[in-house]
Design an enzyme around this catalytic site. Structure first.
Site, PDB file in Angstrom:
ATOM      1  N   SER A 119       0.656  -1.229   0.237  1.00 33.62           N
ATOM      2  CA  SER A 119      -0.329   0.414   0.499  1.00 33.62           C
ATOM      3  C   SER A 119       0.587   1.241   0.312  1.00 33.62           C
ATOM      4  O   SER A 119       0.364   2.036  -0.284  1.00 33.62           O
ATOM      5  CB  SER A 119      -1.549  -0.241   1.414  1.00 33.62           C
ATOM      6  OG  SER A 119      -1.253  -0.851   1.632  1.00 33.62           O
ATOM      7  N   HIS A 140      -1.882  -3.047  -6.930  1.00 33.43           N
ATOM      8  CA  HIS A 140      -2.945  -3.052  -5.568  1.00 33.43           C
ATOM      9  C   HIS A 140      -4.579  -3.005  -5.529  1.00 33.43           C
ATOM     10  O   HIS A 140      -5.379  -2.122  -6.525  1.00 33.43           O
ATOM     11  CB  HIS A 140      -2.283  -1.305  -5.661  1.00 33.43           C
ATOM     12  CG  HIS A 140      -2.555  -1.003  -3.725  1.00 33.43           C
ATOM     13  ND1 HIS A 140      -3.122   0.457  -3.658  1.00 33.43           N
ATOM     14  CD2 HIS A 140      -2.931  -0.883  -2.673  1.00 33.43           C
ATOM     15  CE1 HIS A 140      -3.106   0.273  -2.413  1.00 33.43           C
ATOM     16  NE2 HIS A 140      -2.710  -0.465  -1.809  1.00 33.43           N
ATOM     17  N   GLU A 152      -4.596  -0.758  -8.707  1.00 29.78           N
ATOM     18  CA  GLU A 152      -3.299   0.418  -9.388  1.00 29.78           C
ATOM     19  C   GLU A 152      -2.151   0.143  -9.894  1.00 29.78           C
ATOM     20  O   GLU A 152      -1.911  -1.204  -8.914  1.00 29.78           O
ATOM     21  CB  GLU A 152      -3.320   1.262  -8.786  1.00 29.78           C
ATOM     22  CG  GLU A 152      -4.286   2.001  -8.023  1.00 29.78           C
ATOM     23  CD  GLU A 152      -3.790   2.786  -7.265  1.00 29.78           C
ATOM     24  OE1 GLU A 152      -3.718   4.194  -6.095  1.00 29.78           O
ATOM     25  OE2 GLU A 152      -3.440   2.343  -5.380  1.00 29.78           O
ATOM     26  N   ASN A 190      -4.049   5.982  -2.276  1.00 29.90           N
ATOM     27  CA  ASN A 190      -3.710   5.843  -0.991  1.00 29.90           C
ATOM     28  C   ASN A 190      -2.901   7.827  -0.806  1.00 29.90           C
ATOM     29  O   ASN A 190      -2.932   7.744   1.189  1.00 29.90           O
ATOM     30  CB  ASN A 190      -2.651   4.967  -0.062  1.00 29.90           C
ATOM     31  CG  ASN A 190      -3.509   3.792   0.177  1.00 29.90           C
ATOM     32  OD1 ASN A 190      -4.690   3.927   0.914  1.00 29.90           O
ATOM     33  ND2 ASN A 190      -2.838   2.227   0.767  1.00 29.90           N
TER      34      ASN A 190
HETATM   35  P1  NAD Z   1      -2.821  -9.471   6.999  1.00 32.47           P
HETATM   36  O1  NAD Z   1      -2.674  -9.054   8.524  1.00 32.47           O
HETATM   37  O2  NAD Z   1      -4.346  -9.436   6.733  1.00 32.47           O
HETATM   38  O3  NAD Z   1      -2.308 -10.745   6.287  1.00 32.47           O
HETATM   39  C1  NAD Z   1      -1.728 -11.032   5.867  1.00 32.47           C
HETATM   40  C2  NAD Z   1      -1.126 -12.519   5.902  1.00 32.47           C
HETATM   41  O4  NAD Z   1       0.846 -12.568   5.795  1.00 32.47           O
HETATM   42  C3  NAD Z   1      -0.645 -13.217   7.148  1.00 32.47           C
HETATM   43  O5  NAD Z   1      -1.367 -14.188   7.401  1.00 32.47           O
HETATM   44  C4  NAD Z   1       0.838 -13.744   7.825  1.00 32.47           C
HETATM   45  O6  NAD Z   1       0.722 -14.883   7.692  1.00 32.47           O
HETATM   46  C5  NAD Z   1       0.916 -12.896   5.917  1.00 32.47           C
HETATM   47  N1  NAD Z   1       2.758 -13.488   5.756  1.00 32.47           N
HETATM   48  C6  NAD Z   1       3.431 -13.001   6.304  1.00 32.47           C
HETATM   49  N2  NAD Z   1       4.482 -13.060   5.655  1.00 32.47           N
HETATM   50  C7  NAD Z   1       4.723 -14.693   4.747  1.00 32.47           C
HETATM   51  C8  NAD Z   1       5.517 -15.005   4.058  1.00 32.47           C
HETATM   52  N3  NAD Z   1       7.115 -14.375   4.180  1.00 32.47           N
HETATM   53  N4  NAD Z   1       4.617 -15.723   3.139  1.00 32.47           N
HETATM   54  C9  NAD Z   1       3.947 -15.429   3.674  1.00 32.47           C
HETATM   55  N5  NAD Z   1       2.327 -15.355   4.040  1.00 32.47           N
HETATM   56  C10 NAD Z   1       2.860 -14.489   4.538  1.00 32.47           C
HETATM   57  O7  NAD Z   1      -2.991  -8.097   5.963  1.00 32.47           O
HETATM   58  P2  NAD Z   1      -3.186  -7.339   4.861  1.00 32.47           P
HETATM   59  O8  NAD Z   1      -4.095  -6.592   5.063  1.00 32.47           O
HETATM   60  O9  NAD Z   1      -3.883  -8.742   3.196  1.00 32.47           O
HETATM   61  O10 NAD Z   1      -2.344  -7.277   4.068  1.00 32.47           O
HETATM   62  C11 NAD Z   1      -1.406  -7.162   3.659  1.00 32.47           C
HETATM   63  C12 NAD Z   1      -0.411  -6.717   1.965  1.00 32.47           C
HETATM   64  O11 NAD Z   1      -1.400  -5.638   1.495  1.00 32.47           O
HETATM   65  C13 NAD Z   1       0.238  -5.353   3.025  1.00 32.47           C
HETATM   66  O12 NAD Z   1       1.056  -4.699   1.639  1.00 32.47           O
HETATM   67  C14 NAD Z   1      -1.083  -4.109   2.511  1.00 32.47           C
HETATM   68  O13 NAD Z   1       0.054  -3.010   2.758  1.00 32.47           O
HETATM   69  C15 NAD Z   1      -1.694  -4.666   1.444  1.00 32.47           C
HETATM   70  N6  NAD Z   1      -3.114  -4.289   1.783  1.00 32.47           N
HETATM   71  C16 NAD Z   1      -4.068  -4.076   2.244  1.00 32.47           C
HETATM   72  C17 NAD Z   1      -5.461  -3.359   2.121  1.00 32.47           C
HETATM   73  C18 NAD Z   1      -6.174  -3.651   3.089  1.00 32.47           C
HETATM   74  O14 NAD Z   1      -7.352  -2.901   3.578  1.00 32.47           O
HETATM   75  N7  NAD Z   1      -6.410  -4.205   4.595  1.00 32.47           N
HETATM   76  C19 NAD Z   1      -5.826  -3.071   1.495  1.00 32.47           C
HETATM   77  C20 NAD Z   1      -4.765  -2.318  -0.025  1.00 32.47           C
HETATM   78  C21 NAD Z   1      -3.061  -3.413  -0.208  1.00 32.47           C
END
Ligand code: NAD
Length: 285
Positions: A119, A140, A152, A190
């Site tokens: 993000s 994204h 994106e 963002n």
């Molecule tokens: P989350 O905490 O729900 O999930 C992250 C997952 O990654 C966890 O289940 C964890 O166990 C796993 N993980 C950690 N290290 C790992 C590895 N080496 N290999 C495989 N899995 C691994 O987080 P999220 O909200 O899904 O966010 C994930 C990414 O997406 C971040 O970069 C975040 O900035 C981005 N993002 C989030 C949103 C949102 O609304 N939450 C929107 C767009 C982008």
């Protein structure tokens, strides 16, 4: 760059959604998590989302079964070796992403395209951990991934035209609408959204209004589908906190600085929907 098989790193909020969208679009999909237990939990959530789509009449049961058959949960990174595209959606932490991509680079076939769903980190600093920054883009997605139409697509100074074209094509094949952004922290959405969310927390801290009234004001006064606190709970307060810190580090502008209340809530484990409580209570079903 023909994409047939998709790998997804992380089966959390975003990874599960991305894997679902890829499988529903007809791609063989391998989703990787840190342990068997987390894979199981992630796939259970994903299955629940597919079932809900059937209940709501958005997907027929036969399509659901085909999508489910295309999905494979793994822990071994090597299981992604034959993927044509790998989309990363792990924790928003630069070191963790760089470490993971360096390991991935060593096992995935040379021609494959890599994408990060970060993000707020810049794609360049993640891509440089691999030997294929020319085949590396930002992809994204938005939460919830099966519902939100936008992706994106971020091209860096090093992204090849071929890789960019392949990314746009696969985003369309996922049934999403791409927009192109330069590799600046926060990209398009963002860059505008994060200061707004942080400002809502600051307004509340300053006693301008209650959480409920600030949300109601933005919904009814501006036509937003949900207010900033409902959205913060939805996105995850931890993820928002990481994003704000990264954007503040990048731009050194006060509007990106995380307010103290956000930090306190993260430290207290009030992460939003995912933990059952954030600015609102979210009783577990
Ligand atoms: P989350 O905490 O729900 O999930 C992250 C997952 O990654 C966890 O289940 C964890 O166990 C796993 N993980 C950690 N290290 C790992 C590895 N080496 N290999 C495989 N899995 C691994 O987080 P999220 O909200 O899904 O966010 C994930 C990414 O997406 C971040 O970069 C975040 O900035 C981005 N993002 C989030 C949103 C949102 O609304 N939450 C929107 C767009 C982008």
């Amino acid at each position: 760059m023909k994409i047939r098989k998709v790998g997804v790193l992380g089966c959390g909020l975003m990874g599960a959604g991305i894997a679902e969208v890829a499988a529903r679009a007809g791609f063989e999909t391998v989703v990787r998590e840190v342990s068997e237990e987390v894979v199981e939990k992630g796939l259970e959530k994903l299955r629940g989302s597919l079932d809900k789509a059937v209940e709501r009449g958005k997907l027929d049961a036969a399509e659901r079964d085909k999508a489910w058959a295309r999905l494979h949960g793994v822990v071994d990174l090597g299981a992604l070796a034959e993927c044509d595209l790998v989309v990363e959606a792990i924790v928003e932490n630069l070191d963790e992403k760089r470490r993971t991509f360096a390991a991935l680079d060593a096992v995935v076939k040379e021609g494959a395209l890599f994408a990060s769903n970060t993000s707020s980190l810049t794609i360049t600093q993640i891509a440089m951990a691999t030997r294929r920054p020319d085949r590396f883009v930002g992809m994204h997605f938005f939460n919830p991934v099966p519902v939100m139409k936008l992706v994106e697509v971020v091209r860096t100074l090093l992204t090849s035209q071929e890789a960019y074209d392949a990314a746009i094509e696969v985003v369309r094949a996922f049934g999403k609408e791409p927009v192109t952004a330069r590799d600046n922290s926060g990209f398009l959405v963002n860059r505008l959204l994060v200061p707004y969310l942080l400002d809502a927390v600051r307004a509340y801290e300053e006693g301008v209004g209650s959480i409920e009234d600030i949300d109601k004001a933005m919904q009814l006064g501006c036509g937003y589908p949900m207010g900033p606190f409902a959205l913060l709970d939805f996105v995850g307060l931890d993820t928002t906190y990481y994003i704000a810190n990264i954007m503040f580090d990048e731009y050194r502008e006060k509007r990106f600085a995380p307010p103290p209340l956000l930090k306190q809530m993260v430290l207290a484990g009030r992460l939003g929907r995912k933990s059952g409580r954030g600015f609102y209570e979210h009783p577990r079903k």
